[in-house]
Design an enzyme around this catalytic site. Structure first.
Site, mmCIF file in Angstrom:
data_model
loop_
_atom_site.group_PDB
_atom_site.id
_atom_site.type_symbol
_atom_site.label_atom_id
_atom_site.label_comp_id
_atom_site.label_asym_id
_atom_site.label_seq_id
_atom_site.Cartn_x
_atom_site.Cartn_y
_atom_site.Cartn_z
ATOM 1 N N ARG A 1 0.961 -1.359 -0.165
ATOM 2 C CA ARG A 1 0.107 0.008 -0.319
ATOM 3 C C ARG A 1 0.615 1.554 0.198
ATOM 4 O O ARG A 1 0.145 2.463 -0.468
ATOM 5 C CB ARG A 1 -0.920 -0.066 0.680
ATOM 6 C CG ARG A 1 -1.874 -0.842 0.743
ATOM 7 C CD ARG A 1 -2.773 -0.983 2.158
ATOM 8 N NE ARG A 1 -2.226 -1.280 3.435
ATOM 9 C CZ ARG A 1 -2.998 -2.186 4.501
ATOM 10 N NH1 ARG A 1 -3.280 -1.704 5.276
ATOM 11 N NH2 ARG A 1 -1.500 -3.453 5.300
ATOM 12 N N GLU B 1 8.060 2.145 -5.749
ATOM 13 C CA GLU B 1 7.601 1.807 -4.688
ATOM 14 C C GLU B 1 8.341 2.397 -3.841
ATOM 15 O O GLU B 1 8.760 4.089 -4.160
ATOM 16 C CB GLU B 1 9.112 0.724 -4.537
ATOM 17 C CG GLU B 1 9.132 0.156 -2.805
ATOM 18 C CD GLU B 1 8.430 -0.618 -2.294
ATOM 19 O OE1 GLU B 1 7.352 0.228 -2.240
ATOM 20 O OE2 GLU B 1 8.699 -1.740 -1.340
ATOM 21 N N ASP C 1 14.399 -1.298 1.972
ATOM 22 C CA ASP C 1 15.308 -1.295 3.014
ATOM 23 C C ASP C 1 15.780 -2.783 2.435
ATOM 24 O O ASP C 1 17.518 -2.437 2.650
ATOM 25 C CB ASP C 1 14.139 -1.818 3.634
ATOM 26 C CG ASP C 1 14.477 -1.752 5.839
ATOM 27 O OD1 ASP C 1 15.592 -0.994 5.914
ATOM 28 O OD2 ASP C 1 13.533 -2.145 6.372
ATOM 29 N N GLY D 1 15.447 -5.247 0.832
ATOM 30 C CA GLY D 1 15.295 -5.339 -0.658
ATOM 31 C C GLY D 1 14.782 -6.587 -1.117
ATOM 32 O O GLY D 1 14.942 -6.979 -2.336
ATOM 33 N N LEU E 1 11.562 -5.394 -2.433
ATOM 34 C CA LEU E 1 11.358 -5.502 -3.778
ATOM 35 C C LEU E 1 11.887 -6.805 -5.236
ATOM 36 O O LEU E 1 11.915 -6.729 -6.501
ATOM 37 C CB LEU E 1 13.004 -4.080 -3.796
ATOM 38 C CG LEU E 1 12.711 -3.319 -4.901
ATOM 39 C CD1 LEU E 1 11.367 -2.682 -5.353
ATOM 40 C CD2 LEU E 1 13.413 -2.169 -4.867
HETATM 41 P P1 5GP Z 1 12.383 -4.533 2.430
HETATM 42 O O1 5GP Z 1 11.824 -6.070 1.942
HETATM 43 O O2 5GP Z 1 13.523 -3.575 1.432
HETATM 44 O O3 5GP Z 1 12.815 -4.812 3.707
HETATM 45 O O4 5GP Z 1 11.285 -3.471 3.309
HETATM 46 C C1 5GP Z 1 9.967 -2.644 2.695
HETATM 47 C C2 5GP Z 1 8.577 -2.539 3.026
HETATM 48 O O5 5GP Z 1 9.298 -2.311 4.160
HETATM 49 C C3 5GP Z 1 8.141 -1.574 2.673
HETATM 50 O O6 5GP Z 1 7.637 -1.501 1.325
HETATM 51 C C4 5GP Z 1 7.909 -0.483 3.305
HETATM 52 O O7 5GP Z 1 5.931 -0.981 3.556
HETATM 53 C C5 5GP Z 1 8.917 -1.409 4.218
HETATM 54 N N1 5GP Z 1 9.581 -1.116 4.994
HETATM 55 C C6 5GP Z 1 10.334 -0.448 5.262
HETATM 56 N N2 5GP Z 1 11.193 0.522 5.688
HETATM 57 C C7 5GP Z 1 10.139 1.345 6.585
HETATM 58 C C8 5GP Z 1 9.938 2.175 7.507
HETATM 59 O O8 5GP Z 1 10.797 3.619 7.909
HETATM 60 N N3 5GP Z 1 8.615 2.668 7.435
HETATM 61 C C9 5GP Z 1 7.554 2.235 6.697
HETATM 62 N N4 5GP Z 1 5.845 2.562 6.986
HETATM 63 N N5 5GP Z 1 7.462 0.670 6.532
HETATM 64 C C10 5GP Z 1 8.815 0.344 6.173
#
Ligand code: 5GP
Length: 179
Positions: free
Chosen positions: A41, A97, A101, A103, A106
């Site tokens: 979202r 996106e 964070d 990755g 993604l």
């Molecule tokens: P990843 O898979 O790269 O660790 O995380 C990506 C997803 O984690 C993002 O689409 C988002 O939904 C969530 N996310 C990562 N860091 C944050 C943050 O600082 N705040 C929020 N609200 N969501 C985050």
């Protein structure tokens, strides 16, 4: 606001950067009729501003992914909550996106889209926490590189699932992060 938080990126700075990126991305796709796919979202606000400023013909599909649960740190598991409706084969796909964070999200979504044979796949992220990366991902455009802070607002969810509607991007006080 019922939770302690500080302004991290002011709305006017986001607006200016999004307009800048939209111009560049719009030029890149001129005449190419890309399919823009906001990842739900969190990317819905960013994508709404971005597509309206791109100034090129495009269509929009949606993908939903969930990796976070209730916590402020990634579970590492990605769940598809919504899939696209139209075929992506032969189309120029722009994935949008909110934040990258570790990755993991993604990487999973890019692999999924690539398996559907698009003509090209590019990715734009508003925020990048580069220091937290666990897997390499290809990001074509980045709005802001940020340190390891939990942020919310401008589409991203905050405490109790609130605050996606804020114009600014906020950060939790550092002592409240659970890592
Ligand atoms: P990843 O898979 O790269 O660790 O995380 C990506 C997803 O984690 C993002 O689409 C988002 O939904 C969530 N996310 C990562 N860091 C944050 C943050 O600082 N705040 C929020 N609200 N969501 C985050």
């Amino acid at each position: 606001m019922a939770h302690p938080a500080e302004v991290f990126i002011e709305g006017w700075r986001i607006e200016r950067r999004v307009a800048e990126m939209a111009r560049e991305i719009g030029e890149r796709y001129r005449g190419g009729r890309p399919v823009v796919i906001p990842l739900l979202r969190g990317a819905f606000v960013f994508a709404a501003d971005l597509v309206r400023a791109m100034g090129t013909d495009l269509s929009v599909e949606f993908l939903g992914a969930s990796s976070y649960g209730e916590s402020t740190s990634s579970s590492g598991e990605v769940r598809l909550t919504l899939d696209t409706e139209l075929p992506l084969a032969g189309r120029h796909v722009l994935l949008v996106e909110d934040i990258v964070d570790t990755g993991l999200t993604l990487a999973y979504i890019q692999k999924l889209i690539s398996s559907r044979s698009p003509a090209s796949l590019s990715t734009v992220v508003l925020l990048d926490k580069k220091a937290r990366r666990k897997v390499e991902v290809d990001v074509t455009w980045t709005g802001f590189e940020i340190p390891d802070r939990f942020v919310f607002g401008y589409g991203l969810d905050g405490p109790d699932g609130l605050y996606r509607n804020l114009r600014d991007i906020m950060a939790l006080p550092e002592e409240m992060q659970d890592r």
